[in-house]
Design a protein around this motif. Structure first.
Motif, PDB file in Angstrom:
ATOM      1  N   PRO A   1      -1.678  -4.525   8.853  1.00 35.25           N
ATOM      2  CA  PRO A   1      -0.679  -5.249   8.058  1.00 35.25           C
ATOM      3  C   PRO A   1       0.732  -4.893   8.501  1.00 35.25           C
ATOM      4  O   PRO A   1       1.029  -3.742   8.836  1.00 35.25           O
ATOM      5  CB  PRO A   1      -0.956  -4.759   6.631  1.00 35.25           C
ATOM      6  CG  PRO A   1      -1.645  -3.438   6.804  1.00 35.25           C
ATOM      7  CD  PRO A   1      -2.445  -3.559   8.061  1.00 35.25           C
TER       8      PRO A   1
ATOM      9  N   LYS B   1       4.443  -4.131   7.740  1.00 29.40           N
ATOM     10  CA  LYS B   1       5.239  -3.697   6.603  1.00 29.40           C
ATOM     11  C   LYS B   1       6.618  -4.351   6.640  1.00 29.40           C
ATOM     12  O   LYS B   1       7.199  -4.512   7.715  1.00 29.40           O
ATOM     13  CB  LYS B   1       5.395  -2.173   6.614  1.00 29.40           C
ATOM     14  CG  LYS B   1       4.123  -1.420   6.306  1.00 29.40           C
ATOM     15  CD  LYS B   1       4.407   0.072   6.143  1.00 29.40           C
ATOM     16  CE  LYS B   1       3.157   0.821   5.713  1.00 29.40           C
ATOM     17  NZ  LYS B   1       3.449   2.260   5.482  1.00 29.40           N
TER      18      LYS B   1
ATOM     19  N   TRP C   1      10.585  -4.483   6.434  1.00 29.00           N
ATOM     20  CA  TRP C   1      11.631  -3.521   6.799  1.00 29.00           C
ATOM     21  C   TRP C   1      12.956  -3.916   6.162  1.00 29.00           C
ATOM     22  O   TRP C   1      13.296  -5.094   6.070  1.00 29.00           O
ATOM     23  CB  TRP C   1      11.809  -3.474   8.317  1.00 29.00           C
ATOM     24  CG  TRP C   1      10.797  -2.652   9.034  1.00 29.00           C
ATOM     25  CD1 TRP C   1       9.458  -2.885   9.132  1.00 29.00           C
ATOM     26  CD2 TRP C   1      11.043  -1.454   9.778  1.00 29.00           C
ATOM     27  NE1 TRP C   1       8.854  -1.921   9.885  1.00 29.00           N
ATOM     28  CE2 TRP C   1       9.796  -1.026  10.298  1.00 29.00           C
ATOM     29  CE3 TRP C   1      12.195  -0.721  10.071  1.00 29.00           C
ATOM     30  CZ2 TRP C   1       9.671   0.114  11.084  1.00 29.00           C
ATOM     31  CZ3 TRP C   1      12.071   0.416  10.847  1.00 29.00           C
ATOM     32  CH2 TRP C   1      10.823   0.836  11.344  1.00 29.00           C
TER      33      TRP C   1
ATOM     34  N   LYS D   1       9.225  -4.985  -2.505  1.00 32.68           N
ATOM     35  CA  LYS D   1       8.276  -4.612  -1.451  1.00 32.68           C
ATOM     36  C   LYS D   1       7.953  -3.125  -1.568  1.00 32.68           C
ATOM     37  O   LYS D   1       8.628  -2.274  -0.992  1.00 32.68           O
ATOM     38  CB  LYS D   1       8.872  -4.906  -0.057  1.00 32.68           C
ATOM     39  CG  LYS D   1       9.202  -6.353   0.201  1.00 32.68           C
ATOM     40  CD  LYS D   1       7.936  -7.205   0.280  1.00 32.68           C
ATOM     41  CE  LYS D   1       8.274  -8.651   0.643  1.00 32.68           C
ATOM     42  NZ  LYS D   1       7.063  -9.494   0.720  1.00 32.68           N
ATOM     43  N   ARG D   2       6.937  -2.817  -2.340  1.00 35.70           N
ATOM     44  CA  ARG D   2       6.650  -1.422  -2.670  1.00 35.70           C
ATOM     45  C   ARG D   2       6.107  -0.610  -1.497  1.00 35.70           C
ATOM     46  O   ARG D   2       6.084   0.614  -1.563  1.00 35.70           O
ATOM     47  CB  ARG D   2       5.692  -1.363  -3.857  1.00 35.70           C
ATOM     48  CG  ARG D   2       6.284  -1.961  -5.119  1.00 35.70           C
ATOM     49  CD  ARG D   2       5.425  -1.729  -6.336  1.00 35.70           C
ATOM     50  NE  ARG D   2       6.015  -2.342  -7.523  1.00 35.70           N
ATOM     51  CZ  ARG D   2       6.973  -1.788  -8.255  1.00 35.70           C
ATOM     52  NH1 ARG D   2       7.444  -0.604  -7.908  1.00 35.70           N
ATOM     53  NH2 ARG D   2       7.461  -2.406  -9.301  1.00 35.70           N
ATOM     54  N   ASN D   3       5.667  -1.259  -0.456  1.00 35.67           N
ATOM     55  CA  ASN D   3       5.179  -0.532   0.716  1.00 35.67           C
ATOM     56  C   ASN D   3       6.160  -0.651   1.874  1.00 35.67           C
ATOM     57  O   ASN D   3       5.785  -0.509   3.039  1.00 35.67           O
ATOM     58  CB  ASN D   3       3.808  -1.069   1.143  1.00 35.67           C
ATOM     59  CG  ASN D   3       3.874  -2.506   1.636  1.00 35.67           C
ATOM     60  OD1 ASN D   3       4.757  -3.275   1.227  1.00 35.67           O
ATOM     61  ND2 ASN D   3       2.964  -2.900   2.500  1.00 35.67           N
ATOM     62  N   GLY D   4       7.420  -0.903   1.580  1.00 37.28           N
ATOM     63  CA  GLY D   4       8.397  -1.185   2.625  1.00 37.28           C
ATOM     64  C   GLY D   4       8.889   0.026   3.387  1.00 37.28           C
ATOM     65  O   GLY D   4       8.693   1.181   2.996  1.00 37.28           O
ATOM     66  N   VAL D   5       9.550  -0.274   4.503  1.00 32.63           N
ATOM     67  CA  VAL D   5      10.164   0.738   5.360  1.00 32.63           C
ATOM     68  C   VAL D   5      11.674   0.542   5.325  1.00 32.63           C
ATOM     69  O   VAL D   5      12.162  -0.593   5.438  1.00 32.63           O
ATOM     70  CB  VAL D   5       9.663   0.618   6.816  1.00 32.63           C
ATOM     71  CG1 VAL D   5      10.308   1.683   7.693  1.00 32.63           C
ATOM     72  CG2 VAL D   5       8.151   0.722   6.877  1.00 32.63           C
TER      73      VAL D   5
ATOM     74  N   LEU E   1       9.171   4.505  -0.832  1.00 34.32           N
ATOM     75  CA  LEU E   1       9.455   3.801   0.419  1.00 34.32           C
ATOM     76  C   LEU E   1       9.410   4.772   1.598  1.00 34.32           C
ATOM     77  O   LEU E   1       9.659   5.965   1.451  1.00 34.32           O
ATOM     78  CB  LEU E   1      10.830   3.135   0.348  1.00 34.32           C
ATOM     79  CG  LEU E   1      10.999   2.057  -0.718  1.00 34.32           C
ATOM     80  CD1 LEU E   1      12.459   1.634  -0.824  1.00 34.32           C
ATOM     81  CD2 LEU E   1      10.120   0.845  -0.419  1.00 34.32           C
ATOM     82  N   ASP E   2       9.108   4.241   2.759  1.00 31.77           N
ATOM     83  CA  ASP E   2       9.066   5.012   4.001  1.00 31.77           C
ATOM     84  C   ASP E   2      10.463   4.952   4.637  1.00 31.77           C
ATOM     85  O   ASP E   2      10.852   3.921   5.185  1.00 31.77           O
ATOM     86  CB  ASP E   2       8.014   4.406   4.926  1.00 31.77           C
ATOM     87  CG  ASP E   2       7.887   5.161   6.240  1.00 31.77           C
ATOM     88  OD1 ASP E   2       8.544   6.201   6.414  1.00 31.77           O
ATOM     89  OD2 ASP E   2       7.114   4.699   7.117  1.00 31.77           O
TER      90      ASP E   2
END
Length: 203
Positions: free
Chosen positions: A9, A11, A13, A57-61, A88-89
């Motif tokens: 998937p 991600k 950004w 976007k809870r899994n965002g970078v 976040l990353d």
């Protein structure tokens, strides 16, 4: 033949400039010729954007970029802490020449997943020439070594990645450069081709 289910998937950004200013004078970049406008977005406004992105976007970078990000260390720490709180990353771009030793441990534990350091040549002569400021290589390498050594005893500390711009002058010594970067003990090396910017005429 691979299917859509075989691919990882992608991600989302968010790239956020901490500042457009820089302490170096790189021949391949024009940002150091700019001055940040008085109406530039303030830290608290950037944090608000970060929160909106985190809710969307809870899994965002999140890439904290510049300019030289450590010209505004307080903002870097504030953004990294908020990104961590939001799950976040967060990654930081920096030349590391402004890193003070008392910031080493806090930066590694700030919530960043990666500290991405610019290093484009294996010798001070070639690197300082391309970056336009004497002593740049020595400062960057010393900071990398400090962080690499310190993170060994810090569980969950940010990875150290070296970013290298691939240009014609580096090609003859690319193997030497990669060996040198590996010898520093960093976790990752990222090589990217030189791209012309709107404000730079350097080939």
């Amino acid at each position: 033949m691979s299917s859509a289910s075989d691919t990882l998937p992608v991600k989302p950004w968010l790239i956020m400039d901490i500042t457009t200013e820089c302490n170096l004078r790189c021949k391949h970049c024009h940002l150091w010729t700019t001055k940040e406008p008085k109406n530039a977005i303030r830290t608290e406004e950037k944090v608000r954007v970060l929160r909106e992105f985190g809710e969307w976007k809870r899994n965002g970078v999140v890439l904290l970029a510049g300019g030289e990000t450590l010209l505004k260390p307080d903002e870097v720490f504030a953004m990294a802490a908020e990104a961590k709180r939001l799950g976040l990353d967060a990654k930081l771009l920096t030349n590391l020449t402004l890193l003070q030793e008392e910031w080493d441990k806090p930066l590694l534990q700030s919530g960043l997943s990666e500290i991405c350091v610019s290093l484009d040549a294996p010798t001070a002569e070639s690197y300082d020439h391309s970056r336009g400021v004497p002593g740049t290589f020595e400062k960057a390498v010393a900071a990398i070594k400090r962080l690499v050594q310190l993170r060994k005893n810090l569980p969950g500390a940010a990875d150290i990645q070296v970013n290298t711009i691939l240009k014609k002058s580096l090609l003859p010594v690319l193997s030497e450069h990669l060996d040198f970067v590996r010898s520093l003990g960093v976790e990752k090396i990222f090589v990217m081709p030189l791209e012309r910017t709107f404000g730079s005429s350097w080939p």
